[in-house]
Design an enzyme around this catalytic site. Structure first.
Site, PDB file in Angstrom:
ATOM      1  N   ARG A 104       0.910  -1.110   0.114  1.00  0.00           N
ATOM      2  CA  ARG A 104       0.185  -0.058   0.114  1.00  0.00           C
ATOM      3  C   ARG A 104       0.941   1.274  -0.142  1.00  0.00           C
ATOM      4  NH1 ARG A 104      -2.393   0.297   6.175  1.00  0.00           N
ATOM      5  NH2 ARG A 104      -0.509   0.033   7.337  1.00  0.00           N
ATOM      6  N   ASN A 142      -4.464   8.336   4.611  1.00  0.00           N
ATOM      7  CA  ASN A 142      -4.456   7.618   5.837  1.00  0.00           C
ATOM      8  C   ASN A 142      -3.022   7.403   6.221  1.00  0.00           C
ATOM      9  OD1 ASN A 142      -5.786   5.747   7.757  1.00  0.00           O
ATOM     10  ND2 ASN A 142      -4.047   4.330   7.273  1.00  0.00           N
ATOM     11  N   GLU A 143      -2.585   7.903   7.438  1.00  0.00           N
ATOM     12  CA  GLU A 143      -1.309   7.962   7.891  1.00  0.00           C
ATOM     13  C   GLU A 143      -0.147   8.308   6.936  1.00  0.00           C
ATOM     14  OE1 GLU A 143      -0.145   4.327   9.830  1.00  0.00           O
ATOM     15  OE2 GLU A 143      -1.352   4.717  11.704  1.00  0.00           O
ATOM     16  N   GLU A 301      -7.210   5.052  16.012  1.00  0.00           N
ATOM     17  CA  GLU A 301      -6.660   3.748  15.980  1.00  0.00           C
ATOM     18  C   GLU A 301      -5.907   3.354  17.176  1.00  0.00           C
ATOM     19  OE1 GLU A 301      -4.331   2.308  12.655  1.00  0.00           O
ATOM     20  OE2 GLU A 301      -5.498   3.665  11.355  1.00  0.00           O
ATOM     21  N   TRP A 309       2.123  -6.703  13.087  1.00  0.00           N
ATOM     22  CA  TRP A 309       3.675  -6.021  12.511  1.00  0.00           C
ATOM     23  C   TRP A 309       4.791  -6.129  13.440  1.00  0.00           C
ATOM     24  CZ3 TRP A 309       4.184  -1.848  15.101  1.00  0.00           C
ATOM     25  CH2 TRP A 309       3.252  -1.103  15.757  1.00  0.00           C
ATOM     26  N   GLU A 349      -3.182  -8.039   6.936  1.00  0.00           N
ATOM     27  CA  GLU A 349      -3.470  -7.776   8.492  1.00  0.00           C
ATOM     28  C   GLU A 349      -4.513  -8.892   8.912  1.00  0.00           C
ATOM     29  OE1 GLU A 349      -4.203  -3.496   7.837  1.00  0.00           O
ATOM     30  OE2 GLU A 349      -2.357  -3.361   8.839  1.00  0.00           O
ATOM     31  N   LYS A 350      -4.706 -10.132   8.578  1.00  0.00           N
ATOM     32  CA  LYS A 350      -5.595 -11.244   8.870  1.00  0.00           C
ATOM     33  C   LYS A 350      -5.282 -11.397  10.297  1.00  0.00           C
ATOM     34  CE  LYS A 350      -3.538 -14.601   6.353  1.00  0.00           C
ATOM     35  NZ  LYS A 350      -2.443 -13.738   5.542  1.00  0.00           N
ATOM     36  N   PHE A 351      -3.916 -11.203  10.704  1.00  0.00           N
ATOM     37  CA  PHE A 351      -3.688 -11.689  12.185  1.00  0.00           C
ATOM     38  C   PHE A 351      -3.652 -10.490  13.132  1.00  0.00           C
ATOM     39  CE2 PHE A 351      -1.775 -15.334   9.696  1.00  0.00           C
ATOM     40  CZ  PHE A 351      -2.779 -16.329  10.194  1.00  0.00           C
ATOM     41  N   HIS A 352      -4.322  -9.425  12.464  1.00  0.00           N
ATOM     42  CA  HIS A 352      -4.286  -8.167  13.380  1.00  0.00           C
ATOM     43  C   HIS A 352      -5.726  -8.183  14.240  1.00  0.00           C
ATOM     44  CE1 HIS A 352      -4.533  -3.963  14.617  1.00  0.00           C
ATOM     45  NE2 HIS A 352      -3.268  -3.714  14.081  1.00  0.00           N
TER      46      HIS A 352
END
Ligand code: GAL
Length: 655
Positions: A104, A142-143, A301, A309, A349-352
């Site tokens: 991204r 974003n950021e 957030e 991460w 980000e599926k493990f976030h």
């Protein structure tokens, strides 16, 4: 009302799931969600062809459920068709590496042609949704600068030259500021100037510093361009973007961004390896309030549990998510939001963690989400109140950049960890601190700590000196005041800009080797740094070195100034030593520590009402004196003492 919610990415889910999302948000007490942040490729699948159906549908459902939306410009990551068509929009590293799409944020903000696409998308979003009943706030990109704070492309080089021409006017002025008489670096025209790309050895330090300033400004220019389009179309809708205020993000000078944001919004993540992550959290929250000029701000957030991460991600312990959330509220947040609402099934980000985890609603994470929703409802009356501090820590991004440049006396002289060490010593005593820039009005503070302010302007040095003259106890630490804003040494002895205020003159630095320590005359220990420091008449050596090459020379000094005092700490003390010095300063400044054994912060309303937040980060029950009404349990504090469970939190409306 304290707003509650998170990033919501409905484009990742089928309609049935989105319908369930809205129902579950209502169950959890969600009031605000950030939508559309990464949805450009979904909204404009082919150039000029838009598919708004899914977004129309979910915004309507959210509005019907009474949930407000922070709507994104959808520009946080360009769609594949765009960078395929225009590979010249991709950002470039110092060594020439092109950053490709597939992750991204693969864009360069200095490309005028890229910005045209971004502004067109921004305008499209504003025109379509500007009057939507769910819209409460615009979320720009974003950021900004999260992954690409510095772009070294040709577009960036051209923009850098324009920025330099604007700053210096003439190439002679640039040569003077950059000290280009050194190493045959003299420029004959701005056209010869480049970003500090990978070079055979250290690039010019002022060039590096100016490139850091430019890069922060250039991201802000990108924000402003989008903000201006939004303002033109929806003048009544406020605009923000999510900042990354913490000890971990050094690339943007956020103090200089503050005026352009209608509300300051921050993203904060605790560090798994840090047993005192809650202290860094408190610092970051106070820094966010500092950037917000003391006004309430939004926690845009954070995480309900582990992130994905860090090298080893840590699950939050029972009570931690609530406690950390309310720690932000205690320090001025009027919104508590997460990345993200529903945990992704696919993608990086599926493990976030998320508010609604993979395991669904029969999980502790979900129960915590619901509990936090009710807790924030119970704290509604706190909204708008402010935090008041009698102590300040001076914090500066250019000083951070300058301190950590290469070719310095010691690579072990670092910045944010030292700021945090001083913060921690005050936090230990529950002294509430404002984190302020060097030019801030310091008149209200009894104690001002200035850690390692390597470079400083004359005006800012005078501002700090004035605080002491006006009655504050001011502590300045090693490697401060060394250089001016162009990174030119202030000649005549260190610490240059603060020599007179502190009544000291160091002739040479004695940087210590890794593992080398010194003992001071009170038995406390120091490492990393020492200096051969002469004292002016009237300056007292409070501590001296007891061993090492500088045995007998001053390590800590004090000079009475006006109705205050100026202290100089010329070495890096360990935690106990620093606590001792901090306690002496607290006593001299007449500050009274709040409560012992817990974290305690007070928010105060304009009408005088006050709320005491008590956070127990320990595994033991703590009893503290308090009187009033505890809001989370909705009961009176009996007998003047408040019991806070292990890992628990209490909020007392005082009186
Ligand atoms: C932030 C970002 C979010 C998400 C989150 C994960 O940096 O804004 O989109 O990636 O981190 O912790």
């Amino acid at each position: 009302m304290i707003q509650y919610g998170g990033d919501y990415n409905p484009e990742q889910w089928p309609l049935a799931t989105r319908i369930e999302d809205v129902e579950l948000m209502q169950q959890a007490g969600v009031t605000l969600v950030s939508v559309g942040i990464f949805s450009w490729a979904q909204l404009e699948p082919r150039e000029g062809e838009f598919d708004f159906g899914w977004l129309d549908d979910i915004l309507d459902r959210l509005a019907a459920a009474g949930i407000k939306v922070t709507l994104a410009t959808a520009t946080a990551s360009p769609p594949p068709w765009l960078t395929r068509k225009h590979p010249e929009f991709l950002p470039v590293l110092a060594d020439g590496t092109v950053l490709h799409p597939g992750g991204r944020q693969a864009y360069r903000v200095s490309s005028a042609a890229y910005r045209e696409y971004v502004l067109r998308m921004t305008r499209t979003m504003a025109e379509r949704y500007g009057t939507h009943p769910a819209l409460a706030l615009w979320h720009v990109d974003n950021e900004l600068g999260c992954h690409v704070p510095h772009d070294f492309s040709d577009d960036a080089a051209a923009a850098f030259r324009r920025w330099l021409a604007d700053r210096y006017g003439t190439v002679e002025a640039l040569n003077a500021a950059w000290g280009t008489a050194f190493w045959s670096q003299r420029y004959d025209s701005f056209d010869e100037v480049l970003p500090p790309r990978s070079a055979p050895t250290y690039p010019n330090p002022t060039q590096q510093l100016d490139f850091a300033r430019f890069s922060s400004d250039e991201l802000l220019v990108h924000y402003r361009a989008m903000r201006d389009v939004l303002r033109e179309i929806t003048p009544d809708i406020p605009t923000t973007t999510n900042l990354m205020l913490s000890t971990g993000t050094k690339r943007m000078d956020y103090f200089s961004w503050a005026d352009d944001l209608d509300v300051i919004a921050n993203d904060h993540y605790t560090r798994a390896h840090d047993p005192e992550a809650h202290v860094e959290l408190a610092f970051s929250a106070d820094l966010t309030r500092g950037v917000a000029g003391g006004d309430p701000w939004m926690l845009m957030e954070h995480s309900t549990s582990a992130v994905n991460w860090q090298p080893r991600n840590r699950t939050k312990r029972p009570g931690e998510m609530l406690r950390h959330s309310l720690a932000h509220v205690a320090r001025g947040a009027d919104a508590v939001m997460f990345f993200q609402w529903r945990q992704s099934a696919a993608g990086a980000e599926k493990f976030h963690s998320a508010m609604l985890p993979h395991g669904g609603t029969d999980t502790d994470v979900w129960r915590n989400t619901v509990t936090l929703g009710s807790a924030l409802k119970a704290l509604s009356e706190v909204e708008g109140s402010r935090v008041r501090a009698q102590a300040a820590i001076v914090f500066d991004y250019p000083a951070w950049w300058g301190t950590e440049l290469d070719s310095h006396p010691s690579a072990a002289v670092t910045y944010p960890d030292r700021v945090l060490a001083h913060y921690r010593a005050l936090w230990q005593r529950n002294i509430t601190v404002d984190i302020v820039r060097p030019s801030a009005d310091l008149s209200g503070y009894a104690l001002v700590v200035v850690p390692t302010l390597y470079l400083v302007t004359d005006a800012d040095a005078a501002n700090i000196a004035k605080a002491a003259a006006d009655g504050a106890s001011v502590l300045v630490t090693y490697f401060s005041g060394i250089a001016d804003e162009n990174d030119h040494i202030r000649l005549g002895g260190y610490p240059g800009a603060f020599r007179e205020l502190l009544g000291v003159r160091s002739e040479e630095f004695w940087a210590l080797q890794d593992g080398e320590t010194l003992t001071l005359d009170d038995g406390t220990r120091a490492d990393v740094w020492s200096e051969q420091t002469h004292l002016s008449p009237g300056t007292e050596a409070v501590r001296t070195y007891a061993d090492g090459d500088l045995a007998g020379w001053p390590a800590l000094t004090r000079r009475p100034v006006g109705s205050g005092a100026a202290w100089y700490l010329a070495t890096r003390l360990d935690a106990d030593g620093l606590q001792g010095v901090t306690d002496a300063l607290i006593a001299e400044a007449g500050l009274s520590p709040e409560l012992d054994g817990v974290e305690a912060v007070r928010r105060v309303a304009d009408d005088g009402r006050s709320w005491l937040f008590v956070l127990n980060h320990t595994g033991d029950e703590v009893t503290v004196p308090a009187s009033g009404h505890e809001l989370l349990r909705d009961e009176a504090v009996a007998g003047g003492s408040l019991v806070v469970a292990p890992g628990g939190v209490a909020v007392v409306r005082e009186g």
